[in-house]
Design a protein around this motif. Structure first.
Motif, PDB file in Angstrom:
ATOM      1  N   ALA A 146       0.751  -1.269  -0.037  1.00  0.00           N
ATOM      2  CA  ALA A 146      -0.569   0.003   0.236  1.00  0.00           C
ATOM      3  C   ALA A 146       0.455   0.870   0.063  1.00  0.00           C
ATOM      4  CB  ALA A 146      -1.340   0.116   1.554  1.00  0.00           C
ATOM      5  N   ALA A 147       2.084   1.280   0.265  1.00  0.00           N
ATOM      6  CA  ALA A 147       3.129   2.569   0.375  1.00  0.00           C
ATOM      7  C   ALA A 147       3.016   2.994  -1.006  1.00  0.00           C
ATOM      8  CB  ALA A 147       4.384   1.776   0.858  1.00  0.00           C
ATOM      9  N   VAL A 148       3.117   2.225  -1.832  1.00  0.00           N
ATOM     10  CA  VAL A 148       3.495   1.829  -3.251  1.00  0.00           C
ATOM     11  C   VAL A 148       2.081   3.756  -3.473  1.00  0.00           C
ATOM     12  CG1 VAL A 148       2.833   1.471  -5.438  1.00  0.00           C
ATOM     13  CG2 VAL A 148       4.160   0.119  -3.964  1.00  0.00           C
ATOM     14  N   LYS A 149       0.712   3.748  -2.717  1.00  0.00           N
ATOM     15  CA  LYS A 149       0.033   4.241  -3.036  1.00  0.00           C
ATOM     16  C   LYS A 149       0.342   5.619  -3.167  1.00  0.00           C
ATOM     17  CE  LYS A 149      -3.655   2.208  -1.941  1.00  0.00           C
ATOM     18  NZ  LYS A 149      -4.623   1.826  -1.465  1.00  0.00           N
ATOM     19  N   ALA A 150       1.532   5.834  -1.496  1.00  0.00           N
ATOM     20  CA  ALA A 150       1.797   7.242  -1.050  1.00  0.00           C
ATOM     21  C   ALA A 150       2.928   7.993  -1.846  1.00  0.00           C
ATOM     22  CB  ALA A 150       1.792   7.531   0.080  1.00  0.00           C
ATOM     23  N   ALA A 151       3.021   7.335  -2.499  1.00  0.00           N
ATOM     24  CA  ALA A 151       4.326   8.099  -3.852  1.00  0.00           C
ATOM     25  C   ALA A 151       4.269   8.789  -4.938  1.00  0.00           C
ATOM     26  CB  ALA A 151       5.539   6.619  -4.234  1.00  0.00           C
ATOM     27  N   ASP A 152       5.544   9.590  -4.738  1.00  0.00           N
ATOM     28  CA  ASP A 152       4.774  10.108  -6.263  1.00  0.00           C
ATOM     29  C   ASP A 152       5.597   9.381  -7.424  1.00  0.00           C
ATOM     30  OD1 ASP A 152       3.607  12.533  -4.794  1.00  0.00           O
ATOM     31  OD2 ASP A 152       6.036  13.219  -4.456  1.00  0.00           O
ATOM     32  N   PHE A 153       6.606   8.864  -7.514  1.00  0.00           N
ATOM     33  CA  PHE A 153       7.230   7.857  -8.130  1.00  0.00           C
ATOM     34  C   PHE A 153       7.448   6.587  -7.661  1.00  0.00           C
ATOM     35  CE2 PHE A 153       8.285  11.969  -9.877  1.00  0.00           C
ATOM     36  CZ  PHE A 153       7.274  12.038 -11.170  1.00  0.00           C
ATOM     37  N   VAL A 154       6.810   5.533  -8.890  1.00  0.00           N
ATOM     38  CA  VAL A 154       8.272   4.154  -8.194  1.00  0.00           C
ATOM     39  C   VAL A 154       9.371   3.625  -8.983  1.00  0.00           C
ATOM     40  CG1 VAL A 154       7.114   1.543  -8.119  1.00  0.00           C
ATOM     41  CG2 VAL A 154       5.053   3.828  -7.842  1.00  0.00           C
ATOM     42  N   HIS A 155       9.961   3.177  -8.798  1.00  0.00           N
ATOM     43  CA  HIS A 155      11.034   2.532  -9.343  1.00  0.00           C
ATOM     44  C   HIS A 155      10.617   1.283 -10.363  1.00  0.00           C
ATOM     45  CE1 HIS A 155      14.148   6.266  -8.056  1.00  0.00           C
ATOM     46  NE2 HIS A 155      13.094   6.866  -8.886  1.00  0.00           N
ATOM     47  N   ALA A 156      10.649   0.864 -11.019  1.00  0.00           N
ATOM     48  CA  ALA A 156      10.432  -0.484 -11.845  1.00  0.00           C
ATOM     49  C   ALA A 156      10.881  -0.559 -13.294  1.00  0.00           C
ATOM     50  CB  ALA A 156       8.843  -0.635 -11.751  1.00  0.00           C
ATOM     51  N   ARG A 166       4.126   7.456 -12.150  1.00  0.00           N
ATOM     52  CA  ARG A 166       3.412   8.028 -10.647  1.00  0.00           C
ATOM     53  C   ARG A 166       3.050   6.976 -11.236  1.00  0.00           C
ATOM     54  NH1 ARG A 166       3.478  13.153 -10.225  1.00  0.00           N
ATOM     55  NH2 ARG A 166       4.481  14.529 -11.870  1.00  0.00           N
ATOM     56  N   PRO A 167       2.130   5.986  -9.272  1.00  0.00           N
ATOM     57  CA  PRO A 167       1.404   5.147  -9.009  1.00  0.00           C
ATOM     58  C   PRO A 167       0.009   4.791 -10.062  1.00  0.00           C
ATOM     59  CG  PRO A 167       2.663   5.910  -6.911  1.00  0.00           C
ATOM     60  CD  PRO A 167       2.718   7.314  -8.254  1.00  0.00           C
ATOM     61  N   GLY A 168      -0.374   6.816 -10.108  1.00  0.00           N
ATOM     62  CA  GLY A 168      -2.554   6.306 -11.032  1.00  0.00           C
ATOM     63  C   GLY A 168      -1.660   6.017 -12.560  1.00  0.00           C
ATOM     64  N   ASP A 169      -0.753   6.094 -13.059  1.00  0.00           N
ATOM     65  CA  ASP A 169      -0.170   5.344 -14.332  1.00  0.00           C
ATOM     66  C   ASP A 169       0.080   4.084 -14.636  1.00  0.00           C
ATOM     67  OD1 ASP A 169      -0.763   8.030 -15.131  1.00  0.00           O
ATOM     68  OD2 ASP A 169       1.451   9.048 -15.487  1.00  0.00           O
ATOM     69  N   LEU A 170       0.418   3.743 -13.256  1.00  0.00           N
ATOM     70  CA  LEU A 170       1.044   2.086 -12.943  1.00  0.00           C
ATOM     71  C   LEU A 170      -0.767   1.706 -13.164  1.00  0.00           C
ATOM     72  CD1 LEU A 170       2.841  -0.596 -12.724  1.00  0.00           C
ATOM     73  CD2 LEU A 170       3.366   0.654 -10.178  1.00  0.00           C
ATOM     74  N   GLU A 171      -1.570   1.722 -12.262  1.00  0.00           N
ATOM     75  CA  GLU A 171      -2.280   1.429 -11.871  1.00  0.00           C
ATOM     76  C   GLU A 171      -3.283   1.594 -13.163  1.00  0.00           C
ATOM     77  OE1 GLU A 171      -4.678   1.971  -8.276  1.00  0.00           O
ATOM     78  OE2 GLU A 171      -2.618   3.346  -7.443  1.00  0.00           O
ATOM     79  N   SER A 172      -3.141   2.614 -13.778  1.00  0.00           N
ATOM     80  CA  SER A 172      -3.592   2.627 -14.950  1.00  0.00           C
ATOM     81  C   SER A 172      -3.168   1.502 -16.265  1.00  0.00           C
ATOM     82  CB  SER A 172      -4.158   3.821 -15.792  1.00  0.00           C
ATOM     83  OG  SER A 172      -4.242   4.446 -14.844  1.00  0.00           O
ATOM     84  N   LEU A 173      -1.519   1.446 -16.207  1.00  0.00           N
ATOM     85  CA  LEU A 173      -1.172   0.052 -17.023  1.00  0.00           C
ATOM     86  C   LEU A 173      -2.401  -0.847 -16.704  1.00  0.00           C
ATOM     87  CD1 LEU A 173       2.196   1.818 -17.847  1.00  0.00           C
ATOM     88  CD2 LEU A 173       0.188   1.144 -19.262  1.00  0.00           C
ATOM     89  N   LEU A 174      -2.089  -1.172 -16.036  1.00  0.00           N
ATOM     90  CA  LEU A 174      -1.964  -2.667 -14.871  1.00  0.00           C
ATOM     91  C   LEU A 174      -3.672  -3.038 -14.994  1.00  0.00           C
ATOM     92  CD1 LEU A 174      -0.347  -2.203 -12.081  1.00  0.00           C
ATOM     93  CD2 LEU A 174       0.281  -4.000 -13.349  1.00  0.00           C
ATOM     94  N   ALA A 175      -4.317  -1.931 -14.965  1.00  0.00           N
ATOM     95  CA  ALA A 175      -5.739  -2.284 -15.339  1.00  0.00           C
ATOM     96  C   ALA A 175      -6.029  -2.364 -17.015  1.00  0.00           C
ATOM     97  CB  ALA A 175      -6.717  -0.925 -15.100  1.00  0.00           C
ATOM     98  N   GLY A 176      -5.152  -1.679 -18.052  1.00  0.00           N
ATOM     99  CA  GLY A 176      -5.583  -2.313 -18.949  1.00  0.00           C
ATOM    100  C   GLY A 176      -5.241  -3.261 -19.420  1.00  0.00           C
TER     101      GLY A 176
END
Length: 178
Positions: A136-146, A158-168
């Protein structure tokens, strides 16, 4: 010898270059960093703050490809310094008998080699039934490194962009609280 670097990305089901092109086509903004191959958290810490900028708001992750007693596949994404006890993690996930998956199964189900596991591997894993679990700490970050499917590149997303990709890709995220 074939390894998890971008030199061998064309032997993957989806190459790192193709993944990055998909991300750009989806309108996802990211920063791309190229660096020495990183196989462990200790390796990653050698480039954090240098080749891969760190700082407040950026979260570095560690990733585990696991199988449970019922032979179900799980990708677990945690903040890199979070302690891991597989038995306690399994209890939190509601599964029993967690163990590390083999390199062959990792390629079969996530399309990556050891050292390059990341949530971005769900570009393959969503279609093979891998369950994604994220800290859940990922949601609070500005950026995730992967890692973008190889271990000599890192993206900051950005976590929101990562979530959108995953959902897609059809991946559902189950969130793990600390």
């Amino acid at each position: 010898m074939v390894d998890a670097t971008s030199a061998f990305q064309d032997s993957l089901p989806v190459s790192s270059d193709d993944l990055l092109a998909q991300m750009r086509a989806a309108g996802v903004e990211f920063e791309l960093y190229e660096h020495i191959p990183l196989r462990t958290v200790e390796d990653a810490k050698t480039v954090q703050g240098g080749a891969v900028p760190g700082g407040p708001g950026r979260i570095d992750i560690k990733n585990f490809y696991l199988r449970d007693r019922k032979k179900r596949n799980h990708l677990v994404v945690l903040e890199q310094d979070r302690e891991v006890d597989l038995k306690a993690l399994g209890a939190q996930m509601g599964v029993a008998g967690l163990s590390f998956g083999s390199a062959d199964r990792l390629m079969e189900f996530l399309g990556v080699r050891p050292g390059a596991v990341s949530p971005l591997a769900m570009v393959n894993g969503a279609g093979t039934g891998v369950q994604l679990w994220m800290d859940a700490a990922v949601k609070a970050a500005d950026f995730v490194h992967a890692h973008p499917l190889v271990n000599d590149r890192t993206v900051a997303i950005r976590p929101g962009d990562l979530e959108s990709l995953l959902a897609g890709w059809g991946a559902d995220i189950s969130w793990l609280e600390p």
